[in-house]
Enzyme design. Structure first.
Site, PDB file in Angstrom:
ATOM      1  N   ASP A 297       0.853  -1.185   0.000  1.00 60.05           N
ATOM      2  CA  ASP A 297       0.000   0.000   0.000  1.00 60.05           C
ATOM      3  C   ASP A 297       0.886   1.230   0.000  1.00 60.05           C
ATOM      4  OD1 ASP A 297      -2.398  -1.425   0.068  1.00 60.05           O
ATOM      5  OD2 ASP A 297      -2.491  -1.418   2.246  1.00 60.05           O
TER       6      ASP A 297
ATOM      7  N   ASP B 187      -7.152  -1.503  -4.455  1.00 59.40           N
ATOM      8  CA  ASP B 187      -8.224  -1.233  -3.486  1.00 59.40           C
ATOM      9  C   ASP B 187      -9.280  -0.301  -4.088  1.00 59.40           C
ATOM     10  OD1 ASP B 187      -6.774  -2.756  -1.649  1.00 59.40           O
ATOM     11  OD2 ASP B 187      -5.815  -0.992  -0.759  1.00 59.40           O
TER      12      ASP B 187
END
Length: 157
Positions: A117, A136
């Site tokens: 991330d 995401d």
């Protein structure tokens, strides 16, 4: 189904290229933070071993393989379901976004042992403590498309 496949491949590749560029080329894995347009857009390195928002991140190592398996099963089910019930362009693309995003995050778990991330966005005096990635975003957008533009509504008219 061709549209679902093209969308899934595009989402997968966009996510993986972005991760490679930011994590490796920009070396975020070592510098840990790059301010792009603060506070609106920043790169912050985060390794998510859990699910959304780091839930279950303290799980044992075998949980990683369970999450990979779940991503593959959900993607397969979504493709099967889409073949039988989806007909609108937006819902087929939505399903493709979910499949591409889920498989991209699953590949991260295989390669890195965690999901990479790097996006951090804040605004208006609010400091977001979480990081996320393009996969995401694709998963969220795909789920929104499936819910908001449900093909079954076509049958009601």
């Amino acid at each position: 189904m061709k549209l679902l496949s093209i969308t899934a491949v595009a989402a997968f590749l966009i996510d993986q290229v972005s991760k490679y560029w930011i994590v490796h080329i920009l070396n975020l894995k070592e510098v840990l933070a790059i301010d792009v347009l603060p506070p609106v857009l920043n790169f912050r390195m985060g390794w998510n071993t859990g699910i959304n928002f780091g839930l279950f991140s303290d799980s044992p190592e075998f949980a990683r393989f369970i999450l990979i398996f779940i991503a593959i099963i959900v993607s397969g089910f979504l493709i099967w379901w889409a073949k039988r019930t989806l007909s609108r362009t937006i819902t087929l693309m939505g399903a493709g976004l979910i499949v591409g995003g889920a498989l991209a995050n699953a590949l991260d778990r295989v390669v890195y042992g965690a999901v990479a991330d790097f996006l951090n966005m804040s605004c208006c005096g609010w400091q977001n403590p979480y990081t996320f990635n393009l996969a995401d975003i694709f998963i969220f957008a795909g789920a929104f498309a499936l819910i908001a533009f449900d093909d079954r509504r076509l049958d009601e008219n």
